[in-house]
Scaffold this active site. Structure first.
Site, PDB file in Angstrom:
ATOM      1  N   GLU A   1       0.797  -1.233   0.000  1.00  0.00           N
ATOM      2  CA  GLU A   1       0.000   0.000   0.000  1.00  0.00           C
ATOM      3  C   GLU A   1       0.828   1.280   0.000  1.00  0.00           C
ATOM      4  O   GLU A   1       0.497   2.232  -0.665  1.00  0.00           O
ATOM      5  CB  GLU A   1      -0.946   0.011   1.203  1.00  0.00           C
ATOM      6  CG  GLU A   1      -1.802  -1.238   1.265  1.00  0.00           C
ATOM      7  CD  GLU A   1      -2.816  -1.203   2.388  1.00  0.00           C
ATOM      8  OE1 GLU A   1      -3.330  -0.125   2.690  1.00  0.00           O
ATOM      9  OE2 GLU A   1      -3.093  -2.284   2.945  1.00  0.00           O
TER      10      GLU A   1
ATOM     11  N   GLU B   1       2.954  -7.423   9.841  1.00  0.00           N
ATOM     12  CA  GLU B   1       1.601  -6.882   9.968  1.00  0.00           C
ATOM     13  C   GLU B   1       0.739  -7.800  10.843  1.00  0.00           C
ATOM     14  O   GLU B   1      -0.019  -7.345  11.690  1.00  0.00           O
ATOM     15  CB  GLU B   1       0.980  -6.780   8.572  1.00  0.00           C
ATOM     16  CG  GLU B   1      -0.474  -6.383   8.567  1.00  0.00           C
ATOM     17  CD  GLU B   1      -1.039  -6.306   7.155  1.00  0.00           C
ATOM     18  OE1 GLU B   1      -0.515  -7.015   6.269  1.00  0.00           O
ATOM     19  OE2 GLU B   1      -1.994  -5.550   6.948  1.00  0.00           O
TER      20      GLU B   1
HETATM   21  C1  BGC Z   1      -3.155  -1.240   6.413  1.00  0.00           C
HETATM   22  C2  BGC Z   1      -3.082  -0.898   7.872  1.00  0.00           C
HETATM   23  C3  BGC Z   1      -4.156   0.112   8.089  1.00  0.00           C
HETATM   24  C4  BGC Z   1      -5.436  -0.629   7.874  1.00  0.00           C
HETATM   25  C5  BGC Z   1      -6.686   0.044   8.251  1.00  0.00           C
HETATM   26  C6  BGC Z   1      -4.460  -1.928   6.186  1.00  0.00           C
HETATM   27  O1  BGC Z   1      -4.639  -2.423   4.954  1.00  0.00           O
HETATM   28  O2  BGC Z   1      -2.062  -1.960   5.978  1.00  0.00           O
HETATM   29  O3  BGC Z   1      -1.904  -0.855   8.446  1.00  0.00           O
HETATM   30  O4  BGC Z   1      -4.088   0.847   9.219  1.00  0.00           O
HETATM   31  O5  BGC Z   1      -5.519  -1.146   6.592  1.00  0.00           O
HETATM   32  O6  BGC Z   1      -7.224  -0.737   9.152  1.00  0.00           O
END
Ligand code: BGC
Length: 901
Positions: free
Chosen positions: A487, A787
């Protein structure tokens, strides 16, 4: 010895192109005890060496010193130096540093925006988020059919006189690589990532040493970058516009004092060169076989490419901004540690650690050889290359077609998050002995000063801290991002939970100040803060089109939490003042949402419930305590954690933010507002308690993180507090002494346990190696923070998670504070509270922090039930040392304390 060091202007070393008022800072060092600056003298000189500002001040201040001299002139270089006097009668003199102003008057801009009338390919990106996230849509192999080649914008000119000074001011829609006579002079990934339509940074580059008499050629290679590239979670292009453009003003001043201006206008020519495409996420495709390598002129004669004139565009320059913080740089080069031949017989380079950057390759191969460099973060269970990033346009693959000459390939328009690189097109025999000469890896990131050091007697804990640092470095790239591969978006929630740790590791002051300004620009009229900054239009495919509510509790709250934490760390009230309106608008939005939208129908509620509803933020979508391990394990769906926890979590965040607003208003002297927030905060806490906590201290949902948040935000009182703590402890034990907290509660988990008589359990969680835990990741070979706690499952299965998310690394702050003992007493570390925990289970801890005042160090060790602690505090500061329930007040200097535990 009394010494000034790190003299900086706007917290940067010799910055070029600033358009804000210069603000000076320096750090001090002394070998004497209790040193305080009694006065300073600062002098600023212009290019003719005349003094434009001199100030002597009887003050201990050594940062946030604003320039108050004569009017500064655009593009002029100034030098400055400082003298500091102390209470021991010593004087320290700084070296001379410089700063160069940018364009201070927008009317100076006379360059025209230029574009190549390139027939751009239609956007065929998938917009169905369900299809993208289910894995049904994958990155396409034949990306050259969908992506556009970067364009080359060229102009030749002659220099006939001796040059005194030559400066380029340039920026782009897209990213650009500026070359003078074939030599790149620009910055990495310039102009970086900002809210482009309102805030676009220009780069100011001194090219004086490039301009000898004779003919010259400027070539700007312009690629998609964040502007038109396939960015974000959805991987959709054209988020900020449909075409790339370039703007450049080039000022030449001759020795005879005459001036010449070369600007972008329709006299520039354009052509397509050796790139077939260059996308930030997808990668680059470069073909050196079709034309002479690095010889723009010869491209003219290339069969189907041609040079033609560009078109001028009127995009204006109101949004142009000078430099505010250090930009993205190549931080270091690394060599591969190994060339692997995988069970599938593929050649894979191992960097040895998960990094953010790219692969550089210097190779000689037969003309027409197609070499592929594909990047990924993990190998699969069997040791084969695995592309771990889901979604579209996430190829992370560079393709190079070799020409006649040796290829020196170094990407300019892409970067990747990776540890492994699959090499195709070269055979094992060709590279097995020379791979470490052929390949190198560049580590990229915003060039932020490293401020922390933390080494203990526990190797795994040290490794965890290193992993956290690495994830931070990789994700502080122009904006603070969630992850560097899938992202690369400025998710507000991620940064909010991580700010304290970020501060210990690096000086993030100006970097976040700039991002917060972008946040202000993105705030909606009703006060909402979008979940990512800069915002992306393609988020509507995830949120749902035309949705009015586009923020989330815990994410939008970043606009209050981050400025407050920066104030505490760097001691500058300006960050609170600058962001105050944004904070107020945000809290007003939340107050309105809570007060006017209810989760129950009025007829379903008693009068008491109705009154309470006004203080519960229990409507709309929120990410909640995102990614709770047990729910992820059960359902694999993060949205489940959102749905299950969003109501109490949103109200807990409402309580947190209003509590911070009390602090902010008190610091700023807005006492009436502070009082108002005090009342509001009390009502929220009471409403939460009445709504969610029963008389036995059970909170719904009965999850670790909800207890942590409720206890921390002061929502549990009286005898319920004990019961809630007991329940939290019980839940942890039931979970095999493993944490089960999500994004928003993790930062408070260990402190909650320590502060409520359960330090043993807190350390058990910290040293835990079962999944989920921090050291489980370390044991599984992680070199960055994941993550998901189980990104690599205990059975060895690799999931499609990101392996580089700093969020859960927020435990770094706990280690600096609790184990290292470094706590902020007075804002800016003016006063330190030093409370190392000798019962943390370690034999020693060395902790250092480079504060705004200078170096702080706490070294402690235990032996035979005795402690020894060495403390170093910089001039102008003082400390309180708390050991064995005794407090010793100290000044600054060096101190050694020892005793029985
Ligand atoms: C991101 C997170 C972000 C979240 C929202 C994800 O796809 O990688 O780190 O805060 O979306 O909940």
């Amino acid at each position: 010895m009394y010494k000034i060091y790190d003299l900086k202007c706007n917290k940067m070393n010799n910055p070029i192109g600033i358009d804000l008022t210069p603000c000076f800072s320096w750090r001090l060092e002394s070998d004497r005890q209790d040193t305080f600056q009694t006065a300073y003298e600062i002098a600023v000189y212009d290019e003719k060496q005349s003094c434009v500002w001199r100030e002597s001040n009887k003050s201990s201040e050594c940062f946030n010193i604003n320039y108050k001299g004569e009017e500064l002139k655009s593009s002029n270089k100034y030098t400055y130096c400082v003298k500091s006097y102390n209470n021991h009668g010593e004087v320290a003199e700084s070296e001379t540093k410089e700063f160069t102003m940018g364009i201070l008057d927008k009317s100076i801009w006379c360059a025209k925006w230029i574009e190549a009338p390139q027939a751009r390919k239609p956007l065929l990106d998938e917009t169905d988020s369900g299809a993208v996230f289910s894995g049904a849509v994958k990155s396409k192999e034949n990306q050259e059919e969908f992506l556009n080649p970067p364009v080359y914008l060229k102009k030749s000119f002659n220099i006939e006189k001796s040059v005194k000074k030559a400066t380029v001011y340039a920026t782009a829609h897209g990213i650009y690589d500026l070359n003078f006579d074939g030599v790149s002079v620009g910055e990495v990934l310039a102009p970086g990532y900002t809210v482009y339509n309102k805030y676009l940074e220009y780069q100011q580059i001194d090219v004086t040493d490039k301009l000898f008499k004779g003919s010259h050629e400027i070539v700007c290679i312009l690629a998609d970058g964040w502007y038109t590239g396939k960015i974000g979670l959805m991987g959709i292009g054209n988020q900020y516009g449909e075409t790339n453009a370039f703007l450049m003003q080039f000022e030449i001043e001759y020795e005879d004092n005459t001036k010449e201006l070369i600007i972008t206008d329709k006299s520039f020519e354009w052509y397509e060169g050796e790139y077939k495409y260059a996308d930030l996420f997808v990668g680059e495709f470069v073909d050196y076989s079709a034309q002479e390598y690095n010889a723009p002129d010869s491209a003219k004669t290339n069969n189907n490419k041609y040079c033609s004139n560009v078109i001028e565009k009127d995009y204006g320059c109101d949004n142009l901004r000078g430099r505010v913080c250090e930009s993205v740089r190549i931080l270091r080069y690394m060599k591969p540690v190994e060339l692997l031949v995988t069970p599938k017989n593929e050649l894979v380079l191992d960097v040895g650690e998960n990094i953010v950057g790219y692969t550089k390759m210097t190779v000689r191969a037969k003309k027409g050889t197609v070499i592929g460099l594909e990047h990924s973060e993990v190998l699969d269970k069997d040791g084969n290359f695995l592309q771990n990033i889901m979604g579209q346009n996430k190829n992370q693959k560079d393709i190079i077609v070799c020409g006649d000459k040796e290829v020196v390939y170094e990407p300019k328009f892409t970067f990747h998050g990776f540890r492994y690189v699959k090499v195709t097109g070269l055979c094992k025999e060709d590279i097995e002995t020379s791979f470490s000469e052929i390949f190198e890896f560049a580590v990229l990131g915003s060039d932020l000063e490293k401020t922390g050091e933390f080494v203990t007697s526990n190797e795994k804990i040290n490794r965890l801290q290193e992993n956290i640092f690495r994830s931070q470095q990789g994700n502080m790239l122009s904006v603070p991002t969630d992850c560097p591969q899938r992202e690369r978006a400025g998710w507000t929630g991620d940064m909010q939970i991580y700010t304290d740790t970020a501060v210990f590791n690096m000086n993030v002051d100006k970097f976040l100040e700039k991002w917060l300004e972008n946040m202000r620009l993105e705030q909606l009229a009703d006060g909402q803060i979008p979940n990512i900054i800069p915002q992306m239009d393609s988020n509507k495919y995830i949120d749902g089109e035309n949705k009015k509510h586009v923020c989330s509790a815990g994410w939008g709250d970043a606009c209050v939490i981050i400025p407050y934490k920066l104030y505490r760390a760097y001691g500058d009230k300006k960050i609170l003042k600058d962001n105050y309106e944004m904070m107020k608008k945000w809290t007003a939005y939340v107050e309105k949402q809570a007060g006017t939208t209810f989760s129950k129908m009025p007829e379903e509620m008693t009068a008491e419930e109705k009154e309470r509803q006004k203080y519960l933020w229990n409507t709309e979508f929120h990410f909640g305590d995102w990614l709770i391990p047990s729910i992820m394990k059960k359902t694999g769906n993060p949205m489940e954690t959102a749905v299950l926890t969003k109501e109490p979590v949103a109200t807990a965040m409402y309580a947190y933010t209003t509590a911070l607003m009390i602090e902010v208003n008190t610091v700023l002297g807005n006492f009436d507002e502070a009082k108002r927030y005090t009342k509001l905060n009390k009502k929220i806490r009471e409403a939460f308690s009445d709504e969610y906590i029963d008389e036995n201290g059970i909170i719904k949902p009965d999850l670790q993180g909800i207890y942590v948040l409720a206890i921390n935000m002061g929502m549990v009182s009286g005898n319920k507090l004990e019961k809630c703590i007991e329940r939290l402890v019980e839940l942890i034990h039931q979970n095999g002494d493993c944490l089960d907290t999500g994004f928003l509660s993790v930062p408070f988990l260990l402190d909650t346990l320590c502060d409520n008589g359960h330090s043993d359990l807190a350390y058990k969680l910290l040293y835990q190696t079962k999944c989920p835990s921090w050291l489980y990741e370390v044991d599984m070979g992680a070199t960055t923070i994941w993550e998901n706690w189980s990104a690599i499952r205990p059975d060895g299965t690799r999931t499609n998670s990101s392996y580089n998310h700093f969020a859960f690394g927020c435990v770094g702050d706990f280690m600096y504070r609790k184990i290292g003992g470094l706590n902020i007493g007075e804002a800016g570390f003016k006063k330190l509270i030093i409370v190392p925990d000798f019962e943390c289970g370690l034999e020693f801890a060395h902790t250092k922090y480079l504060s705004e005042y200078g170096e702080v160090a706490v070294d402690w060790k235990l032996k035979d039930n005795k402690y020894n602690i060495l403390i170093k505090l910089p001039p102008n500061t003082s400390g309180s040392v708390k050991l064995n329930n005794k407090t010793v007040e100290i000044g600054n200097g060096r101190f050694e304390l020892s005793g029985n535990i």
